[in-house]
Design an enzyme around this catalytic site. Structure first.
Site, PDB file in Angstrom:
ATOM      1  N   SER A  26       0.865  19.965  14.588  1.00  0.00           N
ATOM      2  CA  SER A  26       1.835  19.853  15.614  1.00  0.00           C
ATOM      3  C   SER A  26       1.833  18.399  15.857  1.00  0.00           C
ATOM      4  O   SER A  26       0.703  18.020  16.020  1.00  0.00           O
ATOM      5  CB  SER A  26       1.480  20.803  16.613  1.00  0.00           C
ATOM      6  OG  SER A  26       1.171  22.049  16.541  1.00  0.00           O
ATOM      7  N   HIS A  56       7.515  23.504  14.065  1.00  0.00           N
ATOM      8  CA  HIS A  56       6.970  23.232  12.755  1.00  0.00           C
ATOM      9  C   HIS A  56       8.281  23.110  11.624  1.00  0.00           C
ATOM     10  O   HIS A  56       9.038  24.209  11.845  1.00  0.00           O
ATOM     11  CB  HIS A  56       6.040  24.329  12.547  1.00  0.00           C
ATOM     12  CG  HIS A  56       4.794  24.118  13.184  1.00  0.00           C
ATOM     13  ND1 HIS A  56       3.512  23.680  12.779  1.00  0.00           N
ATOM     14  CD2 HIS A  56       4.613  24.487  14.414  1.00  0.00           C
ATOM     15  CE1 HIS A  56       2.844  23.838  13.560  1.00  0.00           C
ATOM     16  NE2 HIS A  56       3.089  24.307  14.501  1.00  0.00           N
ATOM     17  N   HIS A  78       0.862  29.792   9.131  1.00  0.00           N
ATOM     18  CA  HIS A  78      -0.277  30.237  10.121  1.00  0.00           C
ATOM     19  C   HIS A  78      -0.465  31.991   9.822  1.00  0.00           C
ATOM     20  O   HIS A  78       0.453  32.696   9.520  1.00  0.00           O
ATOM     21  CB  HIS A  78       0.090  29.986  11.528  1.00  0.00           C
ATOM     22  CG  HIS A  78       0.234  28.630  11.763  1.00  0.00           C
ATOM     23  ND1 HIS A  78       1.637  27.978  11.876  1.00  0.00           N
ATOM     24  CD2 HIS A  78      -0.424  27.728  12.363  1.00  0.00           C
ATOM     25  CE1 HIS A  78       1.672  26.820  12.185  1.00  0.00           C
ATOM     26  NE2 HIS A  78       0.077  26.535  12.456  1.00  0.00           N
ATOM     27  N   TYR A  80      -1.217  33.811  11.919  1.00  0.00           N
ATOM     28  CA  TYR A  80      -0.683  34.549  13.195  1.00  0.00           C
ATOM     29  C   TYR A  80       0.784  34.728  13.033  1.00  0.00           C
ATOM     30  O   TYR A  80       1.350  35.520  13.889  1.00  0.00           O
ATOM     31  CB  TYR A  80      -0.998  33.975  14.459  1.00  0.00           C
ATOM     32  CG  TYR A  80      -0.205  32.577  14.592  1.00  0.00           C
ATOM     33  CD1 TYR A  80       0.936  32.354  14.710  1.00  0.00           C
ATOM     34  CD2 TYR A  80      -1.206  31.254  14.677  1.00  0.00           C
ATOM     35  CE1 TYR A  80       1.725  30.870  14.958  1.00  0.00           C
ATOM     36  CE2 TYR A  80      -0.518  30.090  14.710  1.00  0.00           C
ATOM     37  CZ  TYR A  80       0.703  29.985  14.896  1.00  0.00           C
ATOM     38  OH  TYR A  80       1.450  28.546  15.131  1.00  0.00           O
ATOM     39  N   GLU A  81       1.547  34.031  12.114  1.00  0.00           N
ATOM     40  CA  GLU A  81       2.706  34.385  12.004  1.00  0.00           C
ATOM     41  C   GLU A  81       3.186  35.588  11.052  1.00  0.00           C
ATOM     42  O   GLU A  81       4.154  36.249  10.736  1.00  0.00           O
ATOM     43  CB  GLU A  81       3.480  33.215  10.819  1.00  0.00           C
ATOM     44  CG  GLU A  81       3.571  31.969  11.879  1.00  0.00           C
ATOM     45  CD  GLU A  81       4.206  30.786  10.947  1.00  0.00           C
ATOM     46  OE1 GLU A  81       5.468  30.620  10.822  1.00  0.00           O
ATOM     47  OE2 GLU A  81       3.266  30.126  10.157  1.00  0.00           O
ATOM     48  N   ALA A 108      -3.516  20.856  16.008  1.00  0.00           N
ATOM     49  CA  ALA A 108      -3.666  20.767  17.400  1.00  0.00           C
ATOM     50  C   ALA A 108      -4.672  21.985  17.907  1.00  0.00           C
ATOM     51  O   ALA A 108      -4.859  22.762  17.288  1.00  0.00           O
ATOM     52  CB  ALA A 108      -2.312  21.259  18.100  1.00  0.00           C
ATOM     53  N   MET A 206      -6.034  27.590  15.598  1.00  0.00           N
ATOM     54  CA  MET A 206      -5.493  28.901  15.016  1.00  0.00           C
ATOM     55  C   MET A 206      -5.075  28.602  13.486  1.00  0.00           C
ATOM     56  O   MET A 206      -4.365  29.224  13.021  1.00  0.00           O
ATOM     57  CB  MET A 206      -4.161  29.183  15.515  1.00  0.00           C
ATOM     58  CG  MET A 206      -4.471  29.832  17.284  1.00  0.00           C
ATOM     59  SD  MET A 206      -2.959  29.977  18.009  1.00  0.00           S
ATOM     60  CE  MET A 206      -3.237  30.006  19.582  1.00  0.00           C
ATOM     61  N   SER A 207      -5.924  27.512  12.902  1.00  0.00           N
ATOM     62  CA  SER A 207      -5.325  27.259  11.550  1.00  0.00           C
ATOM     63  C   SER A 207      -6.693  26.559  11.110  1.00  0.00           C
ATOM     64  O   SER A 207      -7.770  26.406  11.394  1.00  0.00           O
ATOM     65  CB  SER A 207      -4.365  26.031  11.715  1.00  0.00           C
ATOM     66  OG  SER A 207      -4.702  24.966  12.123  1.00  0.00           O
ATOM     67  N   ASN A 230      -5.314  19.954  24.785  1.00  0.00           N
ATOM     68  CA  ASN A 230      -5.344  20.737  26.268  1.00  0.00           C
ATOM     69  C   ASN A 230      -7.120  20.932  26.172  1.00  0.00           C
ATOM     70  O   ASN A 230      -7.787  21.142  25.173  1.00  0.00           O
ATOM     71  CB  ASN A 230      -4.581  21.831  26.389  1.00  0.00           C
ATOM     72  CG  ASN A 230      -4.995  22.723  25.279  1.00  0.00           C
ATOM     73  OD1 ASN A 230      -4.379  22.594  23.930  1.00  0.00           O
ATOM     74  ND2 ASN A 230      -5.717  23.811  25.366  1.00  0.00           N
ATOM     75  N   HIS A 242       2.473  26.609  25.141  1.00  0.00           N
ATOM     76  CA  HIS A 242       2.988  25.626  23.786  1.00  0.00           C
ATOM     77  C   HIS A 242       3.628  24.328  23.840  1.00  0.00           C
ATOM     78  O   HIS A 242       3.290  23.293  23.519  1.00  0.00           O
ATOM     79  CB  HIS A 242       3.740  26.618  22.650  1.00  0.00           C
ATOM     80  CG  HIS A 242       4.228  25.959  21.735  1.00  0.00           C
ATOM     81  ND1 HIS A 242       2.984  25.587  20.718  1.00  0.00           N
ATOM     82  CD2 HIS A 242       5.292  25.842  21.141  1.00  0.00           C
ATOM     83  CE1 HIS A 242       3.562  25.192  19.509  1.00  0.00           C
ATOM     84  NE2 HIS A 242       4.984  25.146  19.819  1.00  0.00           N
TER      85      HIS A 242
HETATM   86  N1  HPA Z   1      -6.512  27.358  21.572  1.00  0.00           N
HETATM   87  C1  HPA Z   1      -6.081  27.381  20.550  1.00  0.00           C
HETATM   88  N2  HPA Z   1      -5.430  26.844  19.782  1.00  0.00           N
HETATM   89  C2  HPA Z   1      -4.710  25.712  20.350  1.00  0.00           C
HETATM   90  C3  HPA Z   1      -5.038  25.471  21.559  1.00  0.00           C
HETATM   91  C4  HPA Z   1      -5.899  26.134  22.424  1.00  0.00           C
HETATM   92  O1  HPA Z   1      -6.411  25.980  23.443  1.00  0.00           O
HETATM   93  N3  HPA Z   1      -4.287  24.174  21.940  1.00  0.00           N
HETATM   94  C5  HPA Z   1      -3.761  23.969  20.841  1.00  0.00           C
HETATM   95  N4  HPA Z   1      -3.868  24.911  19.823  1.00  0.00           N
END
Ligand code: HPA
Length: 267
Positions: A26, A56, A78, A80-81, A108, A206-207, A230, A242
């Protein structure tokens, strides 16, 4: 499948031989807009699919950066997709077939380590796979890697040190730590983030882990860099979105790109 995809790509790239692969997370996608000699849409590559995530793109971009031939994934698959874990790592196997020796994986992530600030960059020193699956499940292709590959040093110390040194020389305050991958797409609960911390993670995302396992299995050098977008849930009192993640990635974008370009130069 990787054979067909690689053959299609080879027909498009006129003998271009990438030695470095980069998975752009990202906010980093701009690198492939800036440096682009040849581009191929995922939708045209057998076995690849268009990305379903806002922010993306879905392109394979070939370019010379800092004097090195690289192939960049602008957008990744991903888990999760809803893609199979094999689909998630297909591009890594294809890169191996194209001759890539070193894979730079970016992402990210949420900061679990309370000393991390949004927009910090973290060199990944190790990972924890909490996705509940493994990309190497299934028949093993012995021509690429062994059935039970060693994961004691996925992210070689030599490269961790190199990335940190390059970052510090550029005046970037570099963090380092352990990345834990969960499936998403929901962000973690504070209790899950607490679990991640107790288990030794500094960041959650998540990757990256499926791609890193596959690259290591295939004998590639692996470098992982997270943009801490974050504080993970419960680490700070602010809720997660997001949009906020994309915004933080945008703030880190310039230093992230500078770092990656410099790392390419020194590889
Ligand atoms: N958790 C999981 N994946 C993320 C986060 C998070 O806080 N921030 C960016 N990708």
């Amino acid at each position: 499948m990787q054979q067909t995809a690689a053959e299609y790509i080879l027909q498009q790239i006129n003998g271009f031989k990438p030695e470095i692969g980069i998975i752009l997370g990202s906010g980093l996608g701009e690198l492939a807009d800036k440096y682009c000699d040849i581009q191929i849409d995922y939708k045209d590559i057998p076995g690849f699919e268009a990305s379903t995530v806002v922010g993306h793109k879905g392109k394979l971009v070939f370019a010379e950066i800092s004097g090195k031939k690289v192939v960049m994934m602008q957008g990744r698959f991903h888990f999760y997709e809803g893609h199979s874990i094999q689909k998630v790592v297909l591009p890594v196997k294809v890169m191996k077939k194209l001759g890539v020796k070193t894979l730079i994986i970016t992402n990210a992530a949420g900061g679990v380590n309370a000393s991390f600030k949004p927009s910090d960059l973290m060199v990944i020193t190790d990972h924890i796979n909490m996705m509940g699956t493994n990309p190497l499940i299934g028949a093993n292709d012995d021509s690429i890697g062994e059935r039970f590959p060693d994961m004691s040093e996925v992210y070689a110390q030599e490269y961790v040190d190199l990335v940190k040194k390059i970052g510090n020389d550029l005046g970037i305050d570099m963090q380092e730590g352990v990345y834990m991958a969960l499936t998403g797409p929901s962000y973690e609960t504070p209790a899950e983030v607490n679990m991640a911390r107790i288990l030794g993670a500094d960041a959650v995302g998540m990757s990256t882990v499926p791609e890193a396992i596959t690259a290591k299995w295939a004998g590639m050098n692996v470098i992982g860099i997270s943009c801490i977008c974050n504080s993970a849930a419960g680490v700070s009192t602010v809720g997660l979105s997001h949009e906020d993640v994309i915004r933080a990635a945008g703030i880190a974008k310039d230093k992230f790109m500078t770092l990656v370009k410099e790392v390419i130069k020194k590889l």
